[in-house]
Design a protein around this motif. Structure first.
Motif, PDB file in Angstrom:
ATOM      1  N   ARG A 387       0.847  -1.194   0.000  1.00 16.75           N
ATOM      2  CA  ARG A 387       0.000   0.000   0.000  1.00 16.75           C
ATOM      3  C   ARG A 387       0.883   1.244   0.000  1.00 16.75           C
ATOM      4  O   ARG A 387       1.890   1.274   0.696  1.00 16.75           O
ATOM      5  N   THR A 388       0.460   2.236  -0.800  1.00 16.34           N
ATOM      6  CA  THR A 388       1.141   3.530  -0.698  1.00 16.34           C
ATOM      7  C   THR A 388       0.081   4.520  -0.235  1.00 16.34           C
ATOM      8  O   THR A 388      -1.084   4.136  -0.080  1.00 16.34           O
ATOM      9  N   GLY A 389       0.457   5.749  -0.057  1.00 11.62           N
ATOM     10  CA  GLY A 389      -0.508   6.756   0.368  1.00 11.62           C
ATOM     11  C   GLY A 389      -1.684   6.856  -0.600  1.00 11.62           C
ATOM     12  O   GLY A 389      -2.840   7.050  -0.205  1.00 11.62           O
ATOM     13  N   THR A 390      -1.442   6.630  -1.883  1.00  9.96           N
ATOM     14  CA  THR A 390      -2.468   6.847  -2.897  1.00  9.96           C
ATOM     15  C   THR A 390      -3.154   5.572  -3.392  1.00  9.96           C
ATOM     16  O   THR A 390      -4.184   5.631  -4.036  1.00  9.96           O
ATOM     17  N   GLY A 391      -2.598   4.428  -3.114  1.00 12.75           N
ATOM     18  CA  GLY A 391      -3.214   3.184  -3.617  1.00 12.75           C
ATOM     19  C   GLY A 391      -2.268   2.008  -3.482  1.00 12.75           C
ATOM     20  O   GLY A 391      -1.521   1.913  -2.511  1.00 12.75           O
ATOM     21  N   LEU A 392      -2.321   1.099  -4.490  1.00  8.58           N
ATOM     22  CA  LEU A 392      -1.501  -0.115  -4.415  1.00  8.58           C
ATOM     23  C   LEU A 392      -0.335  -0.029  -5.383  1.00  8.58           C
ATOM     24  O   LEU A 392      -0.471   0.548  -6.463  1.00  8.58           O
ATOM     25  N   VAL A 393       0.784  -0.618  -4.995  1.00 14.18           N
ATOM     26  CA  VAL A 393       1.926  -0.655  -5.915  1.00 14.18           C
ATOM     27  C   VAL A 393       2.465  -2.102  -5.983  1.00 14.18           C
ATOM     28  O   VAL A 393       2.506  -2.809  -4.981  1.00 14.18           O
ATOM     29  N   PHE A 394       2.791  -2.507  -7.203  1.00 18.30           N
ATOM     30  CA  PHE A 394       3.361  -3.840  -7.410  1.00 18.30           C
ATOM     31  C   PHE A 394       4.868  -3.688  -7.523  1.00 18.30           C
ATOM     32  O   PHE A 394       5.334  -2.854  -8.317  1.00 18.30           O
ATOM     33  N   SER A 395       5.596  -4.477  -6.735  1.00 19.67           N
ATOM     34  CA  SER A 395       7.035  -4.490  -7.013  1.00 19.67           C
ATOM     35  C   SER A 395       7.381  -5.846  -7.625  1.00 19.67           C
ATOM     36  O   SER A 395       6.902  -6.890  -7.179  1.00 19.67           O
ATOM     37  N   ASP A 409       0.434  -0.487 -12.111  1.00 13.32           N
ATOM     38  CA  ASP A 409      -0.392  -1.149 -13.121  1.00 13.32           C
ATOM     39  C   ASP A 409      -0.026  -2.646 -13.196  1.00 13.32           C
ATOM     40  O   ASP A 409       1.112  -2.989 -13.511  1.00 13.32           O
ATOM     41  N   PHE A 410      -0.999  -3.542 -12.891  1.00 12.65           N
ATOM     42  CA  PHE A 410      -0.708  -4.975 -12.873  1.00 12.65           C
ATOM     43  C   PHE A 410      -0.251  -5.474 -14.243  1.00 12.65           C
ATOM     44  O   PHE A 410       0.669  -6.278 -14.345  1.00 12.65           O
ATOM     45  N   ALA A 413       3.239  -4.692 -14.702  1.00 11.84           N
ATOM     46  CA  ALA A 413       4.064  -5.585 -13.860  1.00 11.84           C
ATOM     47  C   ALA A 413       4.238  -6.941 -14.549  1.00 11.84           C
ATOM     48  O   ALA A 413       5.331  -7.513 -14.559  1.00 11.84           O
ATOM     49  N   CYS A 414       3.140  -7.430 -15.136  1.00 11.52           N
ATOM     50  CA  CYS A 414       3.191  -8.737 -15.823  1.00 11.52           C
ATOM     51  C   CYS A 414       4.140  -8.661 -17.017  1.00 11.52           C
ATOM     52  O   CYS A 414       4.896  -9.607 -17.273  1.00 11.52           O
ATOM     53  N   LYS A 415       4.072  -7.560 -17.756  1.00 11.05           N
ATOM     54  CA  LYS A 415       4.950  -7.404 -18.936  1.00 11.05           C
ATOM     55  C   LYS A 415       6.412  -7.444 -18.514  1.00 11.05           C
ATOM     56  O   LYS A 415       7.243  -8.081 -19.160  1.00 11.05           O
ATOM     57  N   ILE A 416       6.732  -6.746 -17.420  1.00 11.77           N
ATOM     58  CA  ILE A 416       8.120  -6.736 -16.920  1.00 11.77           C
ATOM     59  C   ILE A 416       8.540  -8.170 -16.570  1.00 11.77           C
ATOM     60  O   ILE A 416       9.599  -8.657 -16.977  1.00 11.77           O
ATOM     61  N   ALA A 417       7.630  -8.869 -15.829  1.00 14.70           N
ATOM     62  CA  ALA A 417       7.944 -10.237 -15.398  1.00 14.70           C
ATOM     63  C   ALA A 417       8.135 -11.145 -16.612  1.00 14.70           C
ATOM     64  O   ALA A 417       9.092 -11.926 -16.666  1.00 14.70           O
ATOM     65  N   GLU A 418       7.225 -11.039 -17.594  1.00 14.82           N
ATOM     66  CA  GLU A 418       7.315 -11.906 -18.790  1.00 14.82           C
ATOM     67  C   GLU A 418       8.628 -11.674 -19.539  1.00 14.82           C
ATOM     68  O   GLU A 418       9.249 -12.616 -20.003  1.00 14.82           O
ATOM     69  N   ALA A 419       9.018 -10.394 -19.659  1.00 14.05           N
ATOM     70  CA  ALA A 419      10.263 -10.093 -20.381  1.00 14.05           C
ATOM     71  C   ALA A 419      11.441 -10.746 -19.663  1.00 14.05           C
ATOM     72  O   ALA A 419      12.307 -11.353 -20.282  1.00 14.05           O
ATOM     73  N   TRP A 420      11.437 -10.630 -18.334  1.00 12.60           N
ATOM     74  CA  TRP A 420      12.531 -11.247 -17.564  1.00 12.60           C
ATOM     75  C   TRP A 420      12.498 -12.763 -17.701  1.00 12.60           C
ATOM     76  O   TRP A 420      13.519 -13.390 -17.938  1.00 12.60           O
ATOM     77  N   LEU A 421      11.288 -13.336 -17.506  1.00 12.46           N
ATOM     78  CA  LEU A 421      11.182 -14.801 -17.532  1.00 12.46           C
ATOM     79  C   LEU A 421      11.623 -15.358 -18.881  1.00 12.46           C
ATOM     80  O   LEU A 421      12.292 -16.384 -18.946  1.00 12.46           O
ATOM     81  N   SER A 422      11.233 -14.662 -19.968  1.00  8.24           N
ATOM     82  CA  SER A 422      11.630 -15.226 -21.272  1.00  8.24           C
ATOM     83  C   SER A 422      13.132 -15.045 -21.509  1.00  8.24           C
ATOM     84  O   SER A 422      13.759 -15.898 -22.127  1.00  8.24           O
ATOM     85  N   SER A 423      13.724 -13.977 -20.973  1.00  9.72           N
ATOM     86  CA  SER A 423      15.168 -13.818 -21.173  1.00  9.72           C
ATOM     87  C   SER A 423      15.961 -14.761 -20.266  1.00  9.72           C
ATOM     88  O   SER A 423      17.093 -15.113 -20.541  1.00  9.72           O
ATOM     89  N   LEU A 424      15.323 -15.203 -19.179  1.00 12.70           N
ATOM     90  CA  LEU A 424      16.040 -16.070 -18.226  1.00 12.70           C
ATOM     91  C   LEU A 424      15.861 -17.561 -18.520  1.00 12.70           C
ATOM     92  O   LEU A 424      16.517 -18.394 -17.940  1.00 12.70           O
TER      93      LEU A 424
END
Ligand code: HAM
Length: 425
Positions: A387-395, A409-410, A413-424
């Motif tokens: 939780r942040t002062g203004t809402g939710l944040v995904f790390s 933005d979920f 977040a998913c796009k970041i994760a997918e890019a990492w997962l496919s490169s890894l």
């Protein structure tokens, strides 16, 4: 409570001790079996593990019938756990063969039960790859089946230095028998003696042969000559064309214990002769006719390859170094703030729906313990909701590159994760 003798427990890797079998290795074997069978255009089938006792009486032969797990069920039926797949398959094919184009090429991976004396390579249950062809009497079908058997073992990285398929022929033995004996009733006993020749004391085999009117020297000279029949010569030429001839040799020591074989028969053995047969099979052109009381007549041939000897051999030859990852997840979802557990579950569900393997703590656990768990399960990406002062944040954290990004933005977040997962990966 102990498990029954001759039965196995399959555990996930890493194994707790040497007394149990690996479920991961079993999967590796099944996957390899399926992959090669499919390359050869075989379709998968299955049948019931429990069959009427009658299916095996007179079809499989004395040895297997003596090893049956049979009992009377609550409906007073005489039943048996299947000791082999071939009679079931013959029954299934006979019932619906008209619905399938010939040749029928099918495979299965049944668990089979035989009440045998437990010894190296022999248990009271085992899994067996069965591959069979129906509706083709040309030796090209025998060669195709042998090629599948050889390629299956090659797929486990076994080479011509590791195994050999000993090819023989019931027809050759039949001819040998007919030239020396005019009583067909003695044929089955004669085959049983030949089948045990390599395992039995020669004096004992010799005495049994003499009693039937044969001589051990005569039998040995025939085996020694290893002269291929015309049919075996065609099969060998076919395998030469495929570059697979190093894997086969004519060996009339093989005759097969099962009663139904009619033509070429074969068994695969490790080259050092340390193990029992890895696989065995052959042609059984009369079985469908027998099972249907003469109504359907289809030539058949096939083989069975057991998982027990195969696993022992692969272990001994150092060919089982499969990457056993143990627990495998892509993503670990860390729940630091218990008040966000239900929201987190909704997002975890979405990640799993997209096909990602996700783990998370089922109950409230300290963050450092969760982090340790993420590393243990070799997760490559970790999510956390805060939780942040203004809402939710995904790390989103890349656990390999040790990099972290934050977004509200979920989807992002998913796009970041997918890019990492496919490169890894
Ligand atoms: P089989 O020779 O009785 O043939 O068995 C095939 C393979 O299954 C053996 O070579 C061995 O590796 C494995 N096997 C058999 N019994 C045991 C056991 N008690 N424990 C561990 N492994 C075992 C048949 O069953 C034929 N129905 C194969 C076939 C299919 N023929 C034509 N189509």
């Amino acid at each position: 409570m102990e498990r029954l003798p001759g039965f196995r427990d399959f555990y996930p890797e890493p194994l707790p001790n040497q007394d149990v079998w690996s479920a991961d290795v079993r999967n590796h074997i099944f996957e390899t079996w399926r992959a090669v069978a499919r390359c050869y255009g075989f379709r998968e089938y299955d049948g019931p593990p429990l069959e009427p006792l009658e299916l095996y009486i007179a079809k499989s032969g004395e040895e297997i019938v003596g090893q049956l797990y049979n009992f009377t069920d609550k409906g007073d039926r005489a039943v048996a756990l299947r000791p082999e797949m071939t009679p079931t398959l013959a029954r299934m094919v006979a019932a619906h063969e008209r619905n399938y184009k010939k040749p029928i090429k099918w495979f299965a991976i049944p668990q089979l039960f035989r009440y045998e004396r437990q010894q190296k390579g022999r248990l009271r249950e085992h899994f067996q790859l069965n591959a069979d062809i129906f509706g083709e009497s040309d030796p090209a079908a025998d060669a195709e089946l042998l090629a599948l058997l050889i390629d299956t073992l090659r797929a486990f990285k076994l080479t011509a230095d590791d195994f050999v398929v000993r090819l023989s022929s019931r027809n050759a033995w039949q001819e040998f028998f007919n030239q020396r004996c005019s009583d067909p009733a003695k044929a089955y006993d004669f085959y049983q003696i030949i089948d045990k020749l390599e395992r039995e004391d020669p004096a004992q085999s010799g005495a049994k042969l003499t009693a039937l009117g044969f001589s051990l020297d005569d039998v040995r000279a025939f085996i020694q000559a290893a002269e291929p029949t015309a049919e075996l010569a065609l099969i060998l030429a076919n395998l030469v064309a495929r570059g697979l001839s190093d894997f086969v040799k004519v060996d009339y020591n093989v005759i097969r214990g099962l009663a139904y074989y009619t033509g070429p028969v074969f068994e695969a053995f490790d080259k050092k002769g340390e193990f029992r047969a890895i696989a065995g099979g052959g042609r059984y052109d009369n079985l469908v006719k027998q099972v249907t009381g003469g109504k359907v007549n289809l030539p058949g041939l096939g083989f069975g390859m057991g998982d027990v000897v195969l696993t022992e051999l692969l272990k001994a030859r150092g060919k089982l170094k499969i990457q056993v990852v143990g627990l495998y997840y892509d993503i670990f979802w860390l729940i630091e703030d218990e008040s966000l557990r239900l929201e987190s579950l909704a997002y975890i569900q979405q990640l799993r729906d997209s096909g990602r393997a996700v783990d998370y703590p089922l109950t409230g656990v300290k963050s450092d313990k969760q982090f340790k768990r993420a590393l243990e399960i070799k997760a490559r990406v970790m999510f956390k909701l805060a939780r942040t002062g203004t809402g939710l944040v995904f790390s989103v954290r890349n656990l390999i590159a040790k990099e972290e990004r934050e977004t509200t933005d979920f989807e992002e977040a998913c796009k970041i994760a997918e890019a990492w997962l496919s490169s890894l990966s």
